[in-house]
Design a protein around this motif. Sequence first.
Motif, mmCIF file in Angstrom:
data_model
loop_
_atom_site.group_PDB
_atom_site.id
_atom_site.type_symbol
_atom_site.label_atom_id
_atom_site.label_comp_id
_atom_site.label_asym_id
_atom_site.label_seq_id
_atom_site.Cartn_x
_atom_site.Cartn_y
_atom_site.Cartn_z
ATOM 1 N N GLN A 189 4.019 -9.171 3.806
ATOM 2 C CA GLN A 189 3.518 -9.772 5.045
ATOM 3 C C GLN A 189 3.859 -8.896 6.247
ATOM 4 O OE1 GLN A 189 5.543 -13.523 4.793
ATOM 5 N NE2 GLN A 189 3.983 -14.469 3.496
ATOM 6 N N GLN A 190 5.099 -8.425 6.289
ATOM 7 C CA GLN A 190 5.537 -7.623 7.426
ATOM 8 C C GLN A 190 4.844 -6.266 7.448
ATOM 9 O OE1 GLN A 190 9.798 -7.554 7.043
ATOM 10 N NE2 GLN A 190 10.055 -9.560 7.988
ATOM 11 N N PHE A 191 4.689 -5.656 6.271
ATOM 12 C CA PHE A 191 4.015 -4.357 6.228
ATOM 13 C C PHE A 191 2.577 -4.483 6.720
ATOM 14 C CE2 PHE A 191 1.411 -1.044 4.432
ATOM 15 C CZ PHE A 191 2.164 0.097 4.680
ATOM 16 N N ARG A 192 1.872 -5.483 6.231
ATOM 17 C CA ARG A 192 0.466 -5.663 6.647
ATOM 18 C C ARG A 192 0.376 -5.833 8.167
ATOM 19 N NH1 ARG A 192 -4.603 -7.290 4.892
ATOM 20 N NH2 ARG A 192 -3.973 -7.427 2.709
ATOM 21 N N ALA A 193 1.257 -6.669 8.725
ATOM 22 C CA ALA A 193 1.211 -6.921 10.165
ATOM 23 C C ALA A 193 1.506 -5.651 10.959
ATOM 24 C CB ALA A 193 2.211 -8.018 10.527
ATOM 25 N N GLU A 194 2.541 -4.921 10.570
ATOM 26 C CA GLU A 194 2.906 -3.696 11.284
ATOM 27 C C GLU A 194 1.830 -2.627 11.123
ATOM 28 O OE1 GLU A 194 5.497 -2.988 13.186
ATOM 29 O OE2 GLU A 194 6.827 -4.712 12.852
ATOM 30 N N THR B 180 -4.963 4.523 5.236
ATOM 31 C CA THR B 180 -5.269 3.471 4.254
ATOM 32 C C THR B 180 -4.095 3.276 3.311
ATOM 33 O OG1 THR B 180 -6.326 5.077 2.768
ATOM 34 C CG2 THR B 180 -7.737 3.936 4.354
ATOM 35 N N ALA B 181 -3.728 2.027 3.093
ATOM 36 C CA ALA B 181 -2.585 1.718 2.243
ATOM 37 C C ALA B 181 -2.905 0.535 1.339
ATOM 38 C CB ALA B 181 -1.352 1.398 3.092
ATOM 39 N N ALA B 182 -2.254 0.504 0.172
ATOM 40 C CA ALA B 182 -2.319 -0.643 -0.738
ATOM 41 C C ALA B 182 -0.903 -1.181 -0.914
ATOM 42 C CB ALA B 182 -2.899 -0.233 -2.079
ATOM 43 N N GLY C 28 -3.929 0.894 11.108
ATOM 44 C CA GLY C 28 -4.150 1.194 9.703
ATOM 45 C C GLY C 28 -4.883 0.077 8.977
ATOM 46 N N THR C 29 -5.336 0.381 7.756
ATOM 47 C CA THR C 29 -6.078 -0.590 6.951
ATOM 48 C C THR C 29 -5.383 -0.804 5.616
ATOM 49 O OG1 THR C 29 -8.183 0.121 7.922
ATOM 50 C CG2 THR C 29 -8.296 -1.119 5.863
ATOM 51 N N VAL C 30 -5.183 -2.062 5.241
ATOM 52 C CA VAL C 30 -4.700 -2.398 3.905
ATOM 53 C C VAL C 30 -5.923 -2.596 3.027
ATOM 54 C CG1 VAL C 30 -3.430 -4.047 2.487
ATOM 55 C CG2 VAL C 30 -2.579 -3.452 4.770
ATOM 56 N N VAL C 31 -6.181 -1.646 2.136
ATOM 57 C CA VAL C 31 -7.420 -1.682 1.348
ATOM 58 C C VAL C 31 -7.283 -2.513 0.085
ATOM 59 C CG1 VAL C 31 -8.256 0.511 2.253
ATOM 60 C CG2 VAL C 31 -6.796 0.500 0.207
ATOM 61 N N ALA C 32 -6.038 -2.804 -0.316
ATOM 62 C CA ALA C 32 -5.828 -3.624 -1.511
ATOM 63 C C ALA C 32 -4.443 -4.244 -1.450
ATOM 64 C CB ALA C 32 -5.973 -2.791 -2.781
ATOM 65 N N GLU C 33 -4.324 -5.456 -1.982
ATOM 66 C CA GLU C 33 -3.028 -6.127 -2.118
ATOM 67 C C GLU C 33 -3.006 -6.824 -3.463
ATOM 68 O OE1 GLU C 33 -0.317 -9.568 0.085
ATOM 69 O OE2 GLU C 33 -1.673 -8.320 1.273
ATOM 70 N N GLU C 34 -2.205 -6.306 -4.379
ATOM 71 C CA GLU C 34 -2.136 -6.837 -5.730
ATOM 72 C C GLU C 34 -0.720 -7.307 -6.034
ATOM 73 O OE1 GLU C 34 -4.526 -7.312 -7.999
ATOM 74 O OE2 GLU C 34 -6.059 -6.615 -6.591
#
Length: 419
Positions: free
Chosen positions: A205-210, A188-190, A216-222
């Motif tokens: 954008q690139q981190f989320r896609a990779e 899990t990453a933010a 993996g799961t992106v649990v937050a993006e602020e």
Amino acid sequence: MNRNAGKKWLALLLAMVMVLALCVGCGPGEETEEGGGGGETSSDTIKIGFVGPLTGDAAAWGIAQLKAIQIRVDKCNQDGGLLGKQVELFYYDNREDAVETVNAARKLIENDGVVAILGPNNSICAQAMSSVCDDYKVPMIATNTPLEQITLDDDGNVRPYVFRAIMIQRAYVAPLCNYLYNDLGIRTAAIFYALSVDTYVTFAQQFRAEWEALGGTVVAEETTASVDDVDFRAQLTKIIETDPEIIVSPMTYKQIILMGQQARELGYEGMFGGCDTWYQVSIPVEAGPQLEGCIAIASLDINSEKLIPIQEEWLEYWGEDQTLRDGGTDPYYGYDAWKMLEAAINDAGAADSDSIRDALENITDVEGCVGLLSMDPETHNPDRELALVTIAPNEDGSDGYYYKTLGTIYGGEITLFDE
């Protein structure tokens, strides 16, 4: 330009920088102090240019690159120059501003007659200068600019006169995700970044896609609006509520330090990570305890023994100057950009802009700071070694923290050092 003349000109520029720092700052459009190693036009000289921030918040990086290039130019001239000609270095302060960058590039080409330009070290400024260099058919080597679009036009075609000295951003993001997911077992990453900088948005954008491609799961993006913002507590509170194992951020050292300090104050106990922007001496000095164990992908291994001769040469040439340290890795970007240009001129056997462009596109196995550099003619991006680093307590038991190199990355493959 001989060594004494070069140092005289650069010393004059740095004196001007110190004076400007004590005065009310000039806004965009007002006159800037100019530096340069210019002399009379001569068929016996090869004129090159440099554009970078020599005043303002980013001055440490621009000055560090300029100093590194000045050493290389002077050393080259002492050894007889290039193609039997002396090299003249001209340089201008762009204040890390796109309009100033365009103006500086035009001055270098129209007034000074340079055949190539090194810099700048900011992606937005490099994008602005790329169209100028293409229009005038003068090659440029951007020094510290990972944004992929710099060497590409609006249609996605490679810009014929635009090159870069470091890897594109995607080359940092993919191994970062792979190491976090496969080696550390993080799931899990933010993501936290400033909306005002294109490279930060692209990183997110690139981190989320990779990351999601790995499982993996992106649990937050602020986000925060600007790099000038200093209070991130509201965004960090929302992030911490999602309980991420790691917070990744592409922002520069000032924001990284504040983010680490404020997140710990709010009770965050997880990890931090990012890419090359995390590699700056102020981070372990000012936020070592908060950011201990962070993971970053850097453009080179600052602890490599291959850098020792360059560091010794710097101290011998400039004295007990802190710019090499405060400039982070930027002196080495300047060094590598010069080595690429030098190799291209020697390979071409000519110093006109078109010959340099053609040779730059095909350089291979140029000895850079920590390894060989080769140019991809299809993208104008180099292939070079990267480093996997963390922040750790000083190994000698003294107070403080430092960057510890965990391994190297080449061709996307991570090679970890034995503990």
